[in-house]
Design a protein around this motif. Sequence first.
Motif, PDB file in Angstrom:
ATOM      1  N   VAL A 141      -4.233   6.921   0.412  1.00  0.00           N
ATOM      2  CA  VAL A 141      -4.821   6.060   1.447  1.00  0.00           C
ATOM      3  C   VAL A 141      -6.113   5.460   0.927  1.00  0.00           C
ATOM      4  N   GLU A 142      -6.922   6.320   0.303  1.00  0.00           N
ATOM      5  CA  GLU A 142      -8.211   5.839  -0.239  1.00  0.00           C
ATOM      6  C   GLU A 142      -8.004   4.758  -1.290  1.00  0.00           C
TER       7      GLU A 142
ATOM      8  N   THR B 179       0.800  -1.225   0.000  1.00  0.00           N
ATOM      9  CA  THR B 179       0.000   0.000   0.000  1.00  0.00           C
ATOM     10  C   THR B 179       0.832   1.275   0.000  1.00  0.00           C
TER      11      THR B 179
ATOM     12  N   ALA C 134     -10.854  -0.576   8.588  1.00  0.00           N
ATOM     13  CA  ALA C 134     -11.573  -0.618   7.307  1.00  0.00           C
ATOM     14  C   ALA C 134     -11.843  -2.056   6.871  1.00  0.00           C
ATOM     15  N   HIS C 135     -10.857  -2.933   7.134  1.00  0.00           N
ATOM     16  CA  HIS C 135     -10.972  -4.325   6.652  1.00  0.00           C
ATOM     17  C   HIS C 135     -10.497  -5.295   7.732  1.00  0.00           C
TER      18      HIS C 135
ATOM     19  N   SER D 282      -5.478   2.786  -1.554  1.00  0.00           N
ATOM     20  CA  SER D 282      -4.978   1.564  -0.896  1.00  0.00           C
ATOM     21  C   SER D 282      -6.118   0.802  -0.227  1.00  0.00           C
ATOM     22  N   ILE D 283      -6.957   1.555   0.509  1.00  0.00           N
ATOM     23  CA  ILE D 283      -8.090   0.905   1.189  1.00  0.00           C
ATOM     24  C   ILE D 283      -9.000   0.239   0.157  1.00  0.00           C
TER      25      ILE D 283
ATOM     26  N   VAL E 142      -5.748   1.726  10.885  1.00  0.00           N
ATOM     27  CA  VAL E 142      -6.524   2.254   9.759  1.00  0.00           C
ATOM     28  C   VAL E 142      -6.948   1.098   8.851  1.00  0.00           C
ATOM     29  N   VAL E 143      -5.993   0.214   8.588  1.00  0.00           N
ATOM     30  CA  VAL E 143      -6.290  -0.923   7.707  1.00  0.00           C
ATOM     31  C   VAL E 143      -7.301  -1.854   8.372  1.00  0.00           C
TER      32      VAL E 143
END
Length: 448
Positions: free
Chosen positions: A67-68, A59, A100-101, A70-71, A96-97
Motif C-alpha cells: 500500500v505504501e 496499484t 492521500a491524493h 502504491s501511495i 485510501v487513495v
Amino acid sequence: MKQVARARAKPAVAPKIGFVSLGCPKALVDSERILTQLRAEGYATSNAYADADLVIVNTCGFIDAAVEESIGAIGEALAENGRVIVTGCLGAQGDVVRNAHPQVLAVTGPHDTDAVLRAVHDNLPRPHDPYVDLVPPQGIKLTPKHYAYLKIAEGCDHRCTFCIIPSMRGGLVSRPVGDVLQEAENLVKAGVRELLVISQDTSAYGVDIKYRTGFWRGRPVKTRLFELARGLGELGAWVRLHYVYPYPSVDDLIPLMAEGCLLPYLDIPFQHASRRILQLMKRPASAERVLHRIAAWRAACPELTLRSTFIVGFPGETEAEFEELLQFLEEAQLDRVGCFAYSPVEGAAANLLTGCVPEPLKEERRARFMAVQQKISAARLAAKVGRTLVVLVDSIDSNIAIARSSADAPDIDGVVTIRGAKRLRAGSFAEVVVEGSSEHDLSGRLAA
Ligand code: SF4
C-alpha cells in the motif's frame, strides 16, 4: 515490482500515456490488457513522466508495504506529471487513495479495464485518425448531416401501467457523462447544428449512478441532466430535450432555456389530467400543480414551446374525466400535442384494469381532443405572424426552403416554409419574418 512501459514510434498526434505497473503477475496481466486496449484505440505509451499526457498507476494493496509503495508511486506520478488515473487492488479502496491524493483524476478497482478506458476517454480523448479509423468520429448517422439524436441513457425505472418498455429494456442505465459530451462534441465538429437529446426518461439521467462525477475536457462534470445540459450548451449547437418526465427537477432547466443554453422547448408527456386516471397509470397525479408549473415556466421563459402526449380511452375513463382532460388542455394552452387512443399492449399492467372503453368511443374522444387542441395550436401559431424567428434549414426545393424554428422538432412538429430562399442551404440558420400560419406550420420570407 515496478515496470514502466516502453515507448514506441507513434504518430505525433497520438496522445501519450505513461504506465506504472505494481504488484503481482495478476496485476501485470491487467496492465497488459489495459495497454493492449489503449494501443488498439491508437494511444501511444511513454516511458517518461514528462513526455506523457496522462499517467495510469496500477496499484497493489496486498500488505501494508505494498500500500505504501502504491501511495508513493501515485505521489511520484502526480509530482512529475500531475494527471493521474489510479487502478488496481488499492483502487478498490478508493477512500485510501483519495485521502492521500485527492487530486487524482479517477480511481477504479482491479480487473476493470472498461472503467480505466472510460476514465482515459473522459480525460484524454483520442483524436480521430483518418488513416487508421474505419468510421468517422461521430459514427454512422442516418439523420441529415445537420441534426443528430444523442441518446443519454437506456431503460426506465418507472412502471407506467400502459407501458412495457421497462420489461423489454430493463431499468435505467445512464451513459457516462464524459462519453455523452464527447460524442456531442464530435457531432458538432462534424457539422451537426442541432442535438436532440433522447432516452426513455431524460430527466432521470444519472439517478441510477447517484449522479456520479465524470470528466469532460479535463474537468469534473456530474452525471445529471442540469450539468449535461450546461455542457451541451457550450458546444454552440441547438440542444433540444425530448421525453422529459415531469419531475420537480425539470424546473431547474427553464433558466438554462431562458439564457439560451438550451432551446426553449420541452417535450414532456403528461398523459392525462384526471387525478384518478393518472393514479391508475402510475403517473404523477396533480393537474393543478402542472398548470401552476407551466405558468411559472412561461413566466421565466416566455419563448418556451411545450410539447406533450396524452392517452384517451384509458380503462375506466369516464366522460367526466375526459371532460376534465379537455378543460386542462384549454387552460394549459400547450403548443404541440400528440394524442393516442389507449390500446392494450400485451404484458402491460393496465390490461388487468376493468372498465374497458369501447373502440368507437375511444376514437370519438381522440377526435374531440384533437379538435380542441388544433384550435389552440392554430391560435398559438397565428400569434407568431409578424415576428422574426431564427430557423434551421432542413432542405431546399427550388426557391422554397423548408426550415424549423426552436418550436419545431424534426418529424414530429411543424415546419417554417420560406419563399425566395435560393441562397440558403440545408444546415444553415436564417432569420425569417413570419407572414402566415396554419394549424401546424408557419410560412414567411427572409428577414432583410
Ligand atoms: S411510459 Fe415512459 S416513463 Fe413510463 S414506464 Fe414507459 S418508458 Fe418509463
